[in-house]
Design an enzyme around this catalytic site. Structure first.
Site, PDB file in Angstrom:
ATOM      1  N   TYR A   1      -2.730  13.979   2.351  1.00 41.83           N
ATOM      2  CA  TYR A   1      -3.699  14.249   1.288  1.00 41.83           C
ATOM      3  C   TYR A   1      -4.417  15.579   1.501  1.00 41.83           C
ATOM      4  O   TYR A   1      -5.036  16.104   0.584  1.00 41.83           O
ATOM      5  CB  TYR A   1      -4.734  13.104   1.185  1.00 41.83           C
ATOM      6  CG  TYR A   1      -4.139  11.784   0.724  1.00 41.83           C
ATOM      7  CD1 TYR A   1      -2.790  11.674   0.409  1.00 41.83           C
ATOM      8  CD2 TYR A   1      -4.925  10.650   0.610  1.00 41.83           C
ATOM      9  CE1 TYR A   1      -2.239  10.475  -0.001  1.00 41.83           C
ATOM     10  CE2 TYR A   1      -4.384   9.443   0.187  1.00 41.83           C
ATOM     11  CZ  TYR A   1      -3.043   9.366  -0.103  1.00 41.83           C
ATOM     12  OH  TYR A   1      -2.503   8.168  -0.515  1.00 41.83           O
TER      13      TYR A   1
ATOM     14  N   LYS B   1       5.541   5.520  11.069  1.00 42.48           N
ATOM     15  CA  LYS B   1       6.958   5.583  10.672  1.00 42.48           C
ATOM     16  C   LYS B   1       7.666   6.472  11.700  1.00 42.48           C
ATOM     17  O   LYS B   1       8.283   7.496  11.386  1.00 42.48           O
ATOM     18  CB  LYS B   1       7.053   6.155   9.246  1.00 42.48           C
ATOM     19  CG  LYS B   1       8.422   6.126   8.628  1.00 42.48           C
ATOM     20  CD  LYS B   1       8.920   4.740   8.273  1.00 42.48           C
ATOM     21  CE  LYS B   1      10.345   4.771   7.765  1.00 42.48           C
ATOM     22  NZ  LYS B   1      10.980   3.452   7.709  1.00 42.48           N
TER      23      LYS B   1
ATOM     24  N   ASP C   1      -4.017   3.987   2.819  1.00 44.14           N
ATOM     25  CA  ASP C   1      -4.359   3.882   1.405  1.00 44.14           C
ATOM     26  C   ASP C   1      -3.554   2.747   0.760  1.00 44.14           C
ATOM     27  O   ASP C   1      -4.087   1.885   0.054  1.00 44.14           O
ATOM     28  CB  ASP C   1      -4.027   5.226   0.722  1.00 44.14           C
ATOM     29  CG  ASP C   1      -4.654   5.345  -0.650  1.00 44.14           C
ATOM     30  OD1 ASP C   1      -5.414   4.435  -1.037  1.00 44.14           O
ATOM     31  OD2 ASP C   1      -4.378   6.340  -1.342  1.00 44.14           O
TER      32      ASP C   1
ATOM     33  N   ASP D   1      -4.807  -1.602   0.157  1.00 44.43           N
ATOM     34  CA  ASP D   1      -4.797  -2.262  -1.155  1.00 44.43           C
ATOM     35  C   ASP D   1      -3.974  -3.549  -1.086  1.00 44.43           C
ATOM     36  O   ASP D   1      -4.349  -4.562  -1.664  1.00 44.43           O
ATOM     37  CB  ASP D   1      -4.207  -1.335  -2.230  1.00 44.43           C
ATOM     38  CG  ASP D   1      -5.300  -0.511  -2.910  1.00 44.43           C
ATOM     39  OD1 ASP D   1      -6.339  -0.275  -2.260  1.00 44.43           O
ATOM     40  OD2 ASP D   1      -5.119  -0.117  -4.078  1.00 44.43           O
TER      41      ASP D   1
ATOM     42  N   ASP E   1       7.159   0.029   6.976  1.00 43.66           N
ATOM     43  CA  ASP E   1       7.914  -0.820   6.042  1.00 43.66           C
ATOM     44  C   ASP E   1       7.860  -2.285   6.470  1.00 43.66           C
ATOM     45  O   ASP E   1       7.687  -3.190   5.648  1.00 43.66           O
ATOM     46  CB  ASP E   1       9.366  -0.327   5.880  1.00 43.66           C
ATOM     47  CG  ASP E   1       9.954   0.254   7.153  1.00 43.66           C
ATOM     48  OD1 ASP E   1       9.220   0.361   8.150  1.00 43.66           O
ATOM     49  OD2 ASP E   1      11.145   0.595   7.163  1.00 43.66           O
TER      50      ASP E   1
END
Ligand code: NAD
Length: 356
Positions: A143, A190, A246, A250, A222
């Site tokens: 970001y 990852k 992020d 959620d 994942d």
């Protein structure tokens, strides 16, 4: 007796409605504790664009920097969706986080027992309990990395970049948090593909050595996305990067029932923190007195633990929320058969009255 300065960013959409309930709760805490809160309302987001022509006026930054804590509703809405990127309400959010040096986003996800029916997971999974906290790095990674788009607009890129320093400081926050919880940390990355994740893993493993009492493991992102719905009870503290955090926070919030229940805090190296619900400004329900104020109210509980030294009142707020849910009061988003439907303001009244 102490006096605490609280900068209040009402924001857009349901922001002012939910913030009013959080202030109601803090005023009750003020009455019971004898400590005082001074609320200074400032503009950010769409309302700031309308009044000042920019999403984050300098005055807002100054007032926040001069406060003990910041209470934020939510910003944004369709009215401002067509503005260029640097003028969008969300720019205010990124701007205030970096102006206050807030590099850690803490998002607890708890399934309250009276809300077990609101959990979208199978009942046997929900009954094992969900009580985890996602510690998300907030000021690095993709970001904030270098980005660009080719002149013809047909190729674009964003860059995931982390330094050892950035990873170390977020990892420490996670491990410290785990000390006062179930003493389990899972770092999510990852590392099988990304170089930045391999650095992340190396640094978190090094920090883990300083916390021998904490059980530590790594998990690929994942797999984590799958495990969060398969067996959420296994998670206590999750440490992860900005973009993975992020997305996963959620997901972890939804497994607890409603986005309207979940608080968050953003912290830096000083005591000053920013406290807000994880949801957005919900323009679809704004002005109707139907928003759930509990996420914002529970954010005040986080405020009283992190930025203001009143942990006993943080607990009283959480107990009051539980009491009201046990008594069967619900806003529309968490409503189920046989319960009593109340509006945003009434929910705020009930919770503040229940704080003893
Ligand atoms: P949202 O979280 O605002 O709403 C998603 C859904 O959840 C909607 O159906 C909404 O009605 C419902 N909802 C959200 N909060 C609720 C509450 N307290 N009680 C009951 N229902 C609730 O997400 P969105 O619709 O994707 O975004 C709307 C706007 O909010 C956008 O402009 C977005 O950029 C902004 N946003 C702001 C923040 C923030 O200020 N931190 C965070 C996310 C989104």
């Amino acid at each position: 007796m102490a006096n605490y300065k609280i900068a209040v960013i009402d924001g857009d959409g349901i922001g002012p409605e939910i913030v009013a309930q959080a202030i109601k709760v803090l005023k009750k805490v003020q009455t019971l504790s004898g400590n005082t809160f001074e609320f200074n309302h400032v503009l950010m987001g769409g309302c700031a664009i309308d009044k000042c022509g920019e999403p984050l006026p300098q005055e807002t930054i100054d007032v926040c920097l001069n406060s003990d804590a910041v209470l934020l509703g939510a910003v944004g809405g369709p009215k401002w969706d067509t503005l260029p990127g640097h003028l969008r309400p969300e720019k205010g959010l990124l701007g205030i986080r970096s102006a206050l040096g807030l590099f850690a986003n803490i998002r607890p996800a708890v399934l309250y027992k009276p809300l077990i029916d609101a959990c979208p997971l199978r009942r046997d999974i929900a009954e094992k309990g969900i009580d985890m906290v996602v510690v998300r790095e907030l000021t690095g990674g993709m970001y904030f990395g270098e980005r660009g788009i080719s002149e013809d607009g047909k190729t674009a890129y964003d860059t995931e970049k982390y330094s050892e320093y950035e990873v170390e400081r977020i990892a420490k926050i996670g491990f410290e948090m785990a000390r006062n919880r179930r003493k389990n940390v899972i770092s999510i990355d990852k590392a099988n593909v990304l170089e930045s994740s391999r650095l992340w893993r190396r640094v978190v493993e090094r920090v883990a050595k300083d916390y021998p009492e904490i059980t530590f493991s790594n998990m690929l992102v994942d797999n984590a996305a799958m495990q969060l719905v398969k067996n959420p009870a296994q998670f206590d503290v999750i440490i992860t990067s900005n973009i993975f955090g992020d997305i996963l926070s959620d997901e972890s919030s939804m497994v607890t029932g409603s986005i309207g229940m979940l608080p968050s805090s953003s912290l830096g190296s000083k005591k000053l923190g920013l406290f807000e619900p994880i949801h957005g400004s919900a323009p679809d329900i704004a002005g109707k007195d139907i928003a759930n104020p509990i996420a914002t109210i529970l954010s005040m509980s986080m405020m009283l633990r992190s930025s203001i030294d009143m942990p006993e009142y943080a607990k009283k707020i959480e107990d009051a929320v539980n009491t009201i849910l046990e008594q069967g009061y619900r806003t529309g988003d968490i409503m189920s058969e046989g319960k009593t439907l109340v509006g945003c303001e009434k929910m705020g009244d009930l919770i503040s009255e229940a704080i003893k």
